[in-house]
Design an enzyme around this catalytic site. Structure first.
Site, short mmCIF file in Angstrom:
data_model
loop_
_atom_site.label_atom_id
_atom_site.label_comp_id
_atom_site.label_asym_id
_atom_site.label_seq_id
_atom_site.Cartn_x
_atom_site.Cartn_y
_atom_site.Cartn_z
N ARG A 122 1.11 -1.09 0.24
CA ARG A 122 -0.34 -0.09 0.38
C ARG A 122 0.88 0.72 0.20
O ARG A 122 1.89 1.52 1.02
CB ARG A 122 -0.80 -0.43 1.53
N HIS A 128 -2.87 11.10 0.87
CA HIS A 128 -2.80 10.78 2.17
C HIS A 128 -1.98 11.78 2.10
O HIS A 128 -0.66 12.63 3.10
CB HIS A 128 -1.08 9.53 1.96
N GLU A 142 -7.68 8.12 6.10
CA GLU A 142 -8.14 9.41 7.54
C GLU A 142 -7.87 10.93 7.25
O GLU A 142 -8.04 11.60 7.97
CB GLU A 142 -6.72 9.32 8.40
N ASN A 168 -7.23 1.81 10.29
CA ASN A 168 -5.81 2.03 10.27
C ASN A 168 -6.00 2.18 12.01
O ASN A 168 -7.01 2.97 12.87
CB ASN A 168 -5.73 2.91 10.09
N TYR A 213 -3.94 1.87 15.91
CA TYR A 213 -3.28 2.32 16.73
C TYR A 213 -3.15 1.81 18.42
O TYR A 213 -2.56 1.36 18.80
CB TYR A 213 -2.65 3.52 16.98
N GLU A 220 -3.73 -0.13 8.28
CA GLU A 220 -2.45 0.17 9.28
C GLU A 220 -2.56 -0.45 10.38
O GLU A 220 -3.14 -0.19 11.04
CB GLU A 220 -2.49 2.00 9.19
C1 GBH Z 1 -1.49 7.77 10.77
O1 GBH Z 1 -2.01 8.12 11.73
C2 GBH Z 1 -1.13 8.10 8.99
O2 GBH Z 1 -1.63 7.51 8.40
C3 GBH Z 1 0.18 7.55 8.85
O3 GBH Z 1 1.00 8.10 7.73
C4 GBH Z 1 1.19 7.68 10.19
O4 GBH Z 1 2.69 7.37 9.75
C5 GBH Z 1 1.05 6.82 10.90
O5 GBH Z 1 -0.31 6.93 11.79
C6 GBH Z 1 1.69 6.89 12.43
O6 GBH Z 1 1.51 7.57 13.16
O7 GBH Z 1 -7.36 10.60 20.59
O8 GBH Z 1 -6.56 12.96 20.04
O9 GBH Z 1 -4.58 11.35 20.79
C7 GBH Z 1 -2.50 7.63 12.58
C8 GBH Z 1 -3.32 9.25 13.15
C9 GBH Z 1 -2.37 9.00 15.84
C10 GBH Z 1 -4.39 9.33 14.62
C11 GBH Z 1 -3.06 9.07 16.62
C12 GBH Z 1 -5.31 9.20 16.12
C13 GBH Z 1 -4.79 9.54 18.07
C14 GBH Z 1 -5.41 10.87 18.08
N1 GBH Z 1 -3.35 8.46 15.03
N2 GBH Z 1 -4.29 9.58 17.01
S1 GBH Z 1 -6.19 11.50 19.89
#
Ligand code: GBH
Length: 462
Positions: A83, A127, A172, A296, A298, A362
Site C-alpha cells: 500500500r 494521504h 484518514e 488504521n 493504533y 495500517e
Molecule cells: C497514521 O496516522 C498515518 O496514516 C501515517 O501516515 C502515520 O505515519 C502513522 O499513523 C503513525 O503515526 O485521541 O487525539 O490522541 C495515525 C493517526 C494518531 C490518529 C493518533 C489518532 C490519536 C488521536 N492517529 N491519533 S487522539
C-alpha cells in the site's frame, strides 16, 4: 479455514492478504523533481516550530529514486501487497489543470515493478499532501476541492487502471480535517473547529465523487481508509465516550456506509460554524458501494469525565472531557499498546456495518531502534505485531470478515510533526546513507507470511 493448533500454528484464512504500507510524502523525497508541484506539507514543514528539528520530506527515504531496491526488499520479505499513496502534486502540480505525465511515469514504473515481483499494488489517492495551490483557494474548506480530487483520481485511473484491482480514495479524513484544520498540528496548520467540520464534509464528498468516478471507469474494488478506535472510559463517562466516538468513528463511517450523519455529530457541527456546507444530495454522493473498509488501528482512545476541562482542539465539543490513557505499556509515541482494542473494533465494525469487507491498512508501532553490529533487534515491535495479529485472528474466528493486514510501515520514514525521530519501519533506514536494514521484525514477519499464520512457542506465547 482458521483452525487453531494444527501443526502448532494459528492459521489465517486462505488468500489472507499480507503486506506493508507507506505514504508518498513520508518516503518519496524528490520534492522538486520531474515537475512535482508543492504540497501543503512542503509549506507546513518550513514553518518554524511545526515539525521537530525543522525536518521536511525533501529527501525522506529517497524512495523516488530507490523504489526498485525497495520493491526487491518487499519481494524478499514475501509481501503479497504493498500500500502506497499517489502524490496529487506530482500528477497535477497545481491541483487542477494539466496532468504532469512525468509524475504519473513514476507510479507507472512502481506498479510494473511490483507486479513483476508478484506484489499487488494498493494505491491510496490522498494521504494528506494537498497541492498548495488548492490550499491557497481554501483547501478542504472549499467545496470545489472535492471535485478537483475526483478529476485527479480519474487521471490516475486513466494511467494505472489496467493494472490496479483495489483503489483507496482517502487516508484518514479525520486526521486531515481535525489535525489539519482543527488543532493545526498537521498541514495546513489551521485552527478553527468550523473549518475542520467543513473540511471533513468536503473530504467525504471528494471520496464519494472519486469512488463514483473510479467505478464508472471500471475499478474492481474501492476502499476508504479511516483511523478508527474504540473509545473507552469509566461508566460515568458515557456521554464523553459517545461524543468522542461520534467525532472520530461515526462521523465518517455513517455517511460513507449508511448515507447519513450521526445526529450527535451534526449537533456539535451546528454549534461550530453551522451546517450550510452540507447540501441536499451530498449524502447520496458520499454513500458509494464499497468493497472494503480500510482500518488504521493504533490504540483505543481513553476518556473520562472532567468538568471544567476545555475542549480538545482536535475534538470540538469535548468540553468537560479528559483524554488520558491509563498507565500501561506504551510505544515511543507514548501511545498505549492495546491489542484487545483491535479485536473489539473489528467485531464492532462487522456487526454495525456487515456489508463491507475489512482490511487492516495500517497497524504498527514506533520504538527506539538502534543498529548494533549491522543489525536491528526490535523485540518490542515483534511483540506488538504478534499480539495484534492474534487479536485479528480472534476477530476472524468470531466472524469478522477481515481480508488482510498491512503493517505500518515498510520503512522508517518522515513521521509528520515528529520528523525522522520516530521509527515505525520493519526496515531500518539510515537517513545519512539511505542504507536499508531489515529489522528482526521484518524477518519475523517474513516467517508469518510464509506460514500464513503465527506459530506457537515463538513470540507472543505470553
Ligand atoms: C497514521 O496516522 C498515518 O496514516 C501515517 O501516515 C502515520 O505515519 C502513522 O499513523 C503513525 O503515526 O485521541 O487525539 O490522541 C495515525 C493517526 C494518531 C490518529 C493518533 C489518532 C490519536 C488521536 N492517529 N491519533 S487522539
Amino acid at each position: 479455514e482458521t483452525d487453531e493448533g494444527r501443526g502448532g500454528r494459528l492459521a489465517f484464512p486462505d488468500g489472507f492478504v499480507w503486506g506493508a504500507a507507506t505514504a508518498a510524502y513520508q518516503i518519496e523525497g524528490a520534492a522538486a523533481e520531474d515537475g512535482r508541484g508543492r504540497s501543503i506539507w512542503d509549506s507546513f514543514s518550513r514553518v518554524p516550530g511545526k515539525v521537530a528539528d525543522g525536518h521536511t520530506g525533501d529527501v525522506a527515504c529517497d524512495h523516488y529514486h530507490r523504489y526498485a531496491e525497495d520493491v526487491r526488499l518487499m519481494a524478499g520479505l514475501g509481501l503479497a501487497a504493498y500500500r502506497f499513496s499517489v502524490a496529487w502534486p506530482r500528477v497535477r502540480p497545481t491541483g487542477s489543470g494539466p496532468v504532469n505525465p512525468r509524475g504519473l511515469d513514476f507510479y507507472d514504473r512502481l506498479v510494473d515493478d511490483l507486479l513483476a515481483h508478484d506484489i499487488a499494488p494498493y494505491p491510496t489517492l490522498y494521504h494528506w499532501d494537498l497541492p498548495q495551490a488548492l490550499e491557497d483557494c481554501g483547501g478542504w474548506t472549499s467545496r470545489d476541492v472535492a471535485y478537483r480530487f475526483a478529476d485527479y483520481a480519474t487521471a490516475v485511473h486513466d494511467r494505472l487502471g489496467d493494472r490496479i484491482r483495489t483503489w483507496t480514495t482517502l487516508n484518514e479524513p479525520w486526521v486531515a480535517a481535525f489535525l489539519g484544520y482543527g488543532s493545526g498540528v498537521h498541514a495546513p496548520g489551521r485552527q478553527s473547529p468550523a473549518a475542520a467540520f467543513r473540511a471533513a464534509h468536503h473530504l467525504l464528498l471528494g471520496h464519494g465523487l472519486a469512488a463514483s468516478a473510479l467505478r464508472a471507469a471500471g475499478a474492481a474494488e474501492i476502499a476508504l481508509t479511516l483511523n478508527l478506535a474504540p473509545v473507552i472510559g469509566p461508566g460515568d463517562a458515557a456521554p464523553a465516550i459517545a461524543t468522542v466516538d461520534g467525532l472520530l468513528n461515526r462521523q465518517f463511517l455513517d455517511p460513507a456506509l449508511r448515507g447519513s450523519y450521526p445526529g450527535d455529530v451534526l449537533e456539535i457541527a451546528a454549534r461550530h460554524g453551522g451546517l450550510d456546507h452540507i447540501r441536499d444530495g451530498d449524502l447520496e454522493i458520499i454513500r458509494q458501494p464499497l468493497e472494503l473498509l480500510g482500518i488504521n488501528y493504533y490504540n483505543p482512545s481513553f476518556v473520562s469525565s472532567a468538568p471544567g476541562e476545555p475542549a480538545n482542539p482536535a475534538f470540538p465539543g469535548t468540553e468537560g472531557v479528559r483524554f488520558d490513557p491509563p498507565a500501561g505499556p506504551t510505544t515511543a509515541m507514548d501511545w498505549p499498546i492495546d491489542p484487545a482494542g483491535l479485536e473489539s473494533l473489528l467485531l464492532r465494525l462487522s456487526h454495525d456495518y456487515p456489508e463491507v469487507g475489512l482490511l487492516v491498512t495500517e497497524n504498527g508501532a514506533a520504538f527506539d531502534d538502534v543498529v548494533r553490529d549491522g543489525q536491528v533487534s526490535d523485540p518490542e515491535r515483534v511483540g506488538y505485531l504478534d499480539a495484534h495479529l492474534r487479536a485479528a485472528h480472534a476477530a476472524i474466528s468470531a466472524g469478522a470478515d477481515l481480508r488482510g493486514y498491512l503493517v505500518w510501515s515498510l520503512l522508517d520514514n518522515f513521521e509528520w510533526a515528529y520528523g525522522y525521530h520516530k521509527r515505525f519501519g520493519i526496515v531500518y533506514v539510515d537517513f545519512a546513507t539511505q542504507r536499508r536494514i531489515p529489522k528482526e521484525s521484518a524477518l519475523w514477519y517474513r516467517e508469518v507470511i510464509g506460514r500464513n499464520g503465527l506459530s506457537y512457542g515463538s513470540q507472543g506465547d505470553r
